[in-house]
Design an enzyme around this catalytic site. Structure first.
Site, PDB file in Angstrom:
ATOM      1  N   GLN A 236      42.209  36.928  72.831  1.00 12.64           N
ATOM      2  CA  GLN A 236      42.892  38.176  73.124  1.00 12.64           C
ATOM      3  C   GLN A 236      43.986  38.431  72.081  1.00 12.64           C
ATOM      4  OE1 GLN A 236      43.428  38.756  77.443  1.00 12.64           O
ATOM      5  NE2 GLN A 236      42.255  36.897  77.773  1.00 12.64           N
TER       6      GLN A 236
ATOM      7  N   THR B 233      47.327  37.761  69.949  1.00 12.31           N
ATOM      8  CA  THR B 233      48.200  36.679  69.550  1.00 12.31           C
ATOM      9  C   THR B 233      49.130  37.169  68.451  1.00 12.31           C
ATOM     10  OG1 THR B 233      48.290  34.315  69.032  1.00 12.31           O
ATOM     11  CG2 THR B 233      46.772  35.662  67.737  1.00 12.31           C
TER      12      THR B 233
ATOM     13  N   ILE C   9      43.890  28.671  69.631  1.00 14.04           N
ATOM     14  CA  ILE C   9      42.574  28.495  69.015  1.00 14.04           C
ATOM     15  C   ILE C   9      41.815  29.804  69.118  1.00 14.04           C
ATOM     16  CG2 ILE C   9      40.363  27.274  69.121  1.00 14.04           C
ATOM     17  CD1 ILE C   9      41.850  24.936  70.408  1.00 14.04           C
ATOM     18  N   GLY C  10      41.263  30.239  68.017  1.00 14.31           N
ATOM     19  CA  GLY C  10      40.410  31.426  68.004  1.00 14.31           C
ATOM     20  C   GLY C  10      39.358  31.258  66.924  1.00 14.31           C
TER      21      GLY C  10
ATOM     22  N   GLY D  47      40.314  29.789  63.288  1.00 14.74           N
ATOM     23  CA  GLY D  47      40.647  28.394  63.509  1.00 14.74           C
ATOM     24  C   GLY D  47      41.769  28.192  64.502  1.00 14.74           C
TER      25      GLY D  47
ATOM     26  N   CYS E  84      47.544  35.829  74.564  1.00 15.01           N
ATOM     27  CA  CYS E  84      46.250  35.374  75.089  1.00 15.01           C
ATOM     28  C   CYS E  84      45.991  35.863  76.504  1.00 15.01           C
ATOM     29  CB  CYS E  84      46.143  33.850  75.011  1.00 15.01           C
ATOM     30  SG  CYS E  84      46.308  33.223  73.330  1.00 15.01           S
TER      31      CYS E  84
END
Length: 223
Positions: free
Chosen positions: A77, A79, A152-153, A164, A182
């Site tokens: 979502q 960040t 983390i994405g 990353g 998020c």
């Protein structure tokens, strides 16, 4: 291409424009899949920006005029990225790692947990929540008080990963107030400095590299 062939690029000392980083990652992904370049881990820092992942909800952008806002193809979502946050973009050929995205994300989590442990911080997974969390005791009402220290994405294209992780070393935590990070309202955000840890960006970059080689059983070389 060998699974033990990963280039390590450090450029966090000078903030990199987010759009420039995306373009470079996409070029790397195409070249890795074509077999013309090696896998890469790229450590960067960005100027302040809010980014929207594929699951971002418009209502979670609380202050759209505060910093630039950019939609991106990574999972997750909203960040925040900005100075004092160390980002590791991981362009890896997952066909060399069992073509298992779930295991890959688990390994990213373990990489963060092991890195934080070097600074005496116990990072933890949470069921149903992405990222790594720190237990900060209890609120006045007795409820657990938790804060997110790392995000983390990821995105995978033709079995090559990109985007990353990010670790909050010493960002301005107030900058997160322009979004619901998020999509989680009930928990906060923290950093190593906020926890009283005096580690530098260079310290965390060094720890990330050491633990990457252990978790991913991969040797790295400098670009």
């Amino acid at each position: 291409m060998s699974v033990n062939s990963v280039e390590w690029k450090n450029s966090w000392e000078i903030p990199t424009d987010y759009g420039v980083a995306i373009s470079e990652m996409e070029r790397d992904v195409a070249a890795i899949r074509a077999g013309t370049t090696r896998q890469r881990v790229w450590l960067v820092e960005h100027p302040p920006i809010y980014t929207a992942g594929t699951a971002a909800q418009p209502a979670d952008l609380l202050d759209p005029d505060r910093f630039p806002v950019l939609k991106t193809g990574r999972g997750g979502q909203y960040t925040y990225h900005g100075p004092g946050q160390l980002i590791a973009y991981t362009m890896l050929d997952l066909t060399l790692r069992g073509s298992d995205v779930r295991k890959y994300v688990h390994d990213l989590e373990q990489w963060i947990i092991d890195t934080l442990a070097e600074f005496g911080v116990q990072g933890e997974r949470r069921e149903g929540r992405v990222g790594i969390w720190v237990d900060r005791g209890r609120e006045s009402n007795g409820n657990p008080f938790e804060a997110k220290i790392a995000a983390i994405g990821v995105r995978v294209r033709r079995w090559v990963s990109y985007h990353g992780i990010s670790i909050n070393v010493e960002p301005d935590l107030e900058h997160f107030s322009g979004i619901v990070p998020c999509g989680i309202q009930e928990h906060g955000v923290t950093s190593l400095v906020d926890l009283g840890i005096t580690a530098t960006m260079a310290d965390v970059a060094h720890a990330l590299r050491n633990n990457f080689e252990t978790v991913f059983e991969t040797q790295t070389t400098d670009v």
